[in-house]
Design a protein around this motif. Structure first.
Motif, mmCIF file in Angstrom:
data_model
loop_
_atom_site.group_PDB
_atom_site.id
_atom_site.type_symbol
_atom_site.label_atom_id
_atom_site.label_comp_id
_atom_site.label_asym_id
_atom_site.label_seq_id
_atom_site.Cartn_x
_atom_site.Cartn_y
_atom_site.Cartn_z
ATOM 1 N N SER A 15 -7.998 6.454 5.782
ATOM 2 C CA SER A 15 -7.563 5.608 6.397
ATOM 3 C C SER A 15 -6.012 4.942 6.160
ATOM 4 O O SER A 15 -5.282 3.925 6.809
ATOM 5 N N ASN A 16 -6.839 4.118 4.536
ATOM 6 C CA ASN A 16 -5.683 3.123 3.901
ATOM 7 C C ASN A 16 -5.517 3.526 2.898
ATOM 8 O O ASN A 16 -5.628 4.228 2.269
ATOM 9 N N ARG A 18 -4.975 1.270 -0.735
ATOM 10 C CA ARG A 18 -4.584 -0.649 -1.593
ATOM 11 C C ARG A 18 -5.012 -0.024 -3.016
ATOM 12 O O ARG A 18 -4.758 0.736 -3.185
ATOM 13 N N THR A 33 -1.787 -3.557 0.130
ATOM 14 C CA THR A 33 -1.893 -2.494 1.114
ATOM 15 C C THR A 33 -0.693 -1.406 1.992
ATOM 16 O O THR A 33 0.241 -2.289 2.731
ATOM 17 N N SER A 34 -1.512 -0.292 2.176
ATOM 18 C CA SER A 34 -0.241 0.187 2.847
ATOM 19 C C SER A 34 -1.299 0.995 4.106
ATOM 20 O O SER A 34 -2.220 0.893 3.584
ATOM 21 N N PRO A 35 -0.628 1.341 5.442
ATOM 22 C CA PRO A 35 -1.723 1.678 6.264
ATOM 23 C C PRO A 35 -1.444 4.045 6.014
ATOM 24 O O PRO A 35 -1.661 4.040 6.867
ATOM 25 N N LYS A 36 -0.568 4.146 4.934
ATOM 26 C CA LYS A 36 -0.572 5.217 4.981
ATOM 27 C C LYS A 36 -1.568 6.242 4.397
ATOM 28 O O LYS A 36 -2.208 6.239 2.759
ATOM 29 N N GLY A 37 -2.890 6.020 4.895
ATOM 30 C CA GLY A 37 -4.223 6.738 4.317
ATOM 31 C C GLY A 37 -3.825 8.154 4.404
ATOM 32 O O GLY A 37 -2.987 8.755 5.248
#
Lengths: 306, 306
Positions: A15-16, A18, A33-37
Motif C-alpha cells: 500500500s505504500n 518508503r 514516503t509515497s502512496p505508490k505501493g
C-alpha cells in the motif's frame, strides 16, 4: 539543492513506499514516503515511481546510485519477480538472491531482495518480513526464538541469529476485514466500532480464542447471535471479533512460545493488542519499532553481500 | 380448477420459498416453489408473495386456510419477527410460539413458527432448522444424539427425542464464499474450480482440518502458498479450501460424535462431502432427505398444538 547519499534503502509494500537516504557515515540523510505501493502500480509504472522519489538525490561517489528494495515490489504481480530463498536459510544471503530491474536512467541501480519460502508440505511465503527478521537479528545479536509479526497476514517465525528455521502465516487481519465487510457479521458491525465497549469485547473474544482456537468457525457466529440476543453493540462486537481472531492466532501458536519475551514487529496499535493477549496466555510480548527494524534489515542485507 | 387442501406447509428460507398442499388424509396434493425468498422481499411484499403462491388453492373445510410457515420469514428482517424458544426446549411447543401476520385476504391464516435460541454465554440462534429437527424426531422416533445440518451456517444440535438440548453454528459455507470471493485466496481460485483436481484437494484439506482444527487461520494461507510454490491449480485449491473448512468444522465437533451414525440434513452434494469427512474421522454420516424432513417437521409442529 541535492541530497548527497551513499545509497538508498526502500521498503516497497503493497500500500505504500518508503525510502531512506543513507549518508557515507551510515546515518539517515532523508526520509520520503509515497502512496505508490505495489498494489496501485502496473509493472511499467515502477521505474517512474522510483525516479520521482529520487528526484534531487545525488550519489556521494561516482558510479550509479545503489537502491536496495525489500517487499512486495518483488512479487509476481510487482515490478520484477524476485526469487524466494527456501527456509531454513541464513538471511545474510538475501542480497545474493536479489534481482536487478533496469531503469531508464542508468545512474540509478535498483536491487530487489528475495522473499523466503517454505516447502515440503508446509507451503508458505513471505516478502518483506525476511528483511525485518534480519534487522531484528542485527539489532539484537544472539536472539534465538519465535518472532510474531502481526498484520493483514501475520507471520510467526523461528529465528536463530540470522537464520530463519521455519515460519507460518495467519490470515488474521484479512479475516477481520472480509468478515466485517462481506459476511453476515456485518449486520452487527455497522456504526461506531471504536466506542467504549470495544475493549471489553476484545478481552472476551481473546479469552474465547485462546481457550478454544479449534472452535473459531463456531465462535465467530456468536458475534451475530450476541447482538441479536444480548443487545451487544457494534463496538463490543468489533472488539469481540478482533479479540477472537487474535486470541485464536496466539492460541494456535502457543506451543512455539518459550520463556523469553516474543518480539512483536507491526504497527504500535496492533502490537499493543498482541502484547495484551500474550499476557493473557502467560507470555510476554515485546513491541519493537518496526521502522527501525526494516531499516536495520536493509542495512544488514547490504553489509552481507558476498 | 382449484386445489382442495386441508392446510398448507411452507418453508420460507432466505433464498427461496417452497409450499406443499396437505390434503384431508395427510397426503401432499401439490408442491410449489418460488424464488421469492426472505432475502429478496421487503416486509410489505410478503403477503402478496404468499397470495400468489396460493392462487387456485381452496380449503377443504369451511373457515380460513391454515398456512404453517417455518424459516427466515420469521426473522427480524423478515415478514413478522417470531420469537425464539430457548434451548433446552421441547420442539413440540413450536406452534404455541408462532406469530400470526394478517393477510389482506382474511380467508388465509398464516402462522410463522419460532426459531430456537441459546443464551448463557453460548449465544446462538436458528430459524428453520428447529422444524427440521422436529421432523427428524418424528421420522426416527427415539433418536437421541448429535445431528449435523451442513450449509451456509452449519448447525450441530444435540437431540433427545423431540427435545433440543444444545446447539452450535459453524460459519463454514459462508466462510468458503467470502474467502473465495474477497480474500487474497481469490487469486488461486479463478478458473475451472470443478476440475479433476478438486477431489484430491478436498481430501488433503479435510485431513489437515480434521488433524488440526486449531490451525485454521494458518492452513488457509497454504491455499495461496500452494498455488505460488507448488503449481496447485484452481480446482485443487478450491477442493483444499472446501475440505479444510469442512474438516475443521467436523474436527472441532469430534467430541460430540458418539458411536451411532450422525444424521446429515442438507443438500445431497454437501451431505455426501460431510459423510466422506466423517468417515475419515472414524465416524459415520447418514444423509437424510432434507425435503421429507422439513415437511415432516411442519406436520409434526401442527399436530402438537396445545
Amino acid at each position: 539543492m541535492s541530497e548527497i547519499v551513499d545509497w538508498v534503502a526502500v521498503d516497497w509494500g503493497t500500500s505504500n513506499l518508503r525510502a531512506w537516504g543513507i549518508g557515507p557515515n551510515g546515518a539517515v540523510t532523508f526520509k520520503k514516503t509515497s502512496p505508490k505501493g505495489m498494489g496501485k502500480l502496473a509493472r511499467e509504472e515502477f521505474p517512474a515511481a522510483l525516479d520521482e522519489l529520487l528526484d534531487n538525490v545525488a550519489p556521494a561517489r561516482s558510479g550509479p546510485l545503489d537502491v536496495l528494495i525489500c517487499g512486495m515490489a518483488g512479487a509476481r504481480q510487482g515490478w520484477l519477480e524476485a526469487p524466494y530463498l527456501e527456509a531454513p536459510t541464513d538471511l545474510r544471503g538475501l542480497l545474493d538472491g536479489a534481482v536487478r530491474p533496469t531503469m531508464p536512467d542508468p545512474r540509478i541501480a535498483p536491487a530487489i531482495l528475495p522473499g523466503v519460502c517454505q516447502k515440503a508440505g508446509a507451503d508458505n511465503v513471505m516478502r518483506g518480513e525476511e528483511t525485518q527478521l534480519l534487522g531484528l537479528a542485527a539489532l539484537t545479536p544472539g536472539f534465538s526464538g519465535v518472532v510474531c509479526m502481526p498484520g493483514t497476514h501475520s507471520k510467526w517465525a523461528q529465528l536463530s541469529g540470522t537464520r530463519i528455521e521455519q515460519f507460518s502465516t495467519a490470515m488474521t487481519g484479512e479475516m477481520f476485514e472480509v468478515l466485517r465487510t462481506h459476511s453476515v457479521l456485518r449486520h452487527s458491525l455497522t456504526g461506531d466500532l471504536d466506542g467504549p465497549g470495544r475493549a471489553e469485547g476484545f478481552a472476551a473474544g481473546a479469552a474465547a480464542g485462546l481457550d478454544h482456537p479449534e472452535q473459531l468457525l463456531g465462535t465467530l457466529f456468536q458475534v451475530r447471535a450476541g447482538s441479536l440476543l444480548s443487545g451487544r453493540q457494534p463496538d463490543w462486537c468489533a472488539g469481540y471479533l478482533s479479540g477472537l481472531l487474535v486470541g485464536t492466532e496466539i492460541g494456535s501458536n502457543r506451543h512455539l512460545i518459550g520463556d523469553q519475551p516474543v518480539p512483536l514487529i507491526g504497527s504500535p496499535a496492533l502490537s499493543a493488542l498482541y502484547a495484551q493477549v500474550l499476557a493473557m496466555a502467560g507470555a510476554r510480548g515485546e513491541p519493537m519499532d518496526a521502522t527501525a527494524i526494516v531499516l536495520a534489515g536493509l542495512k544488514a542485507a547490504r553489509s552481507f553481500a558476498a
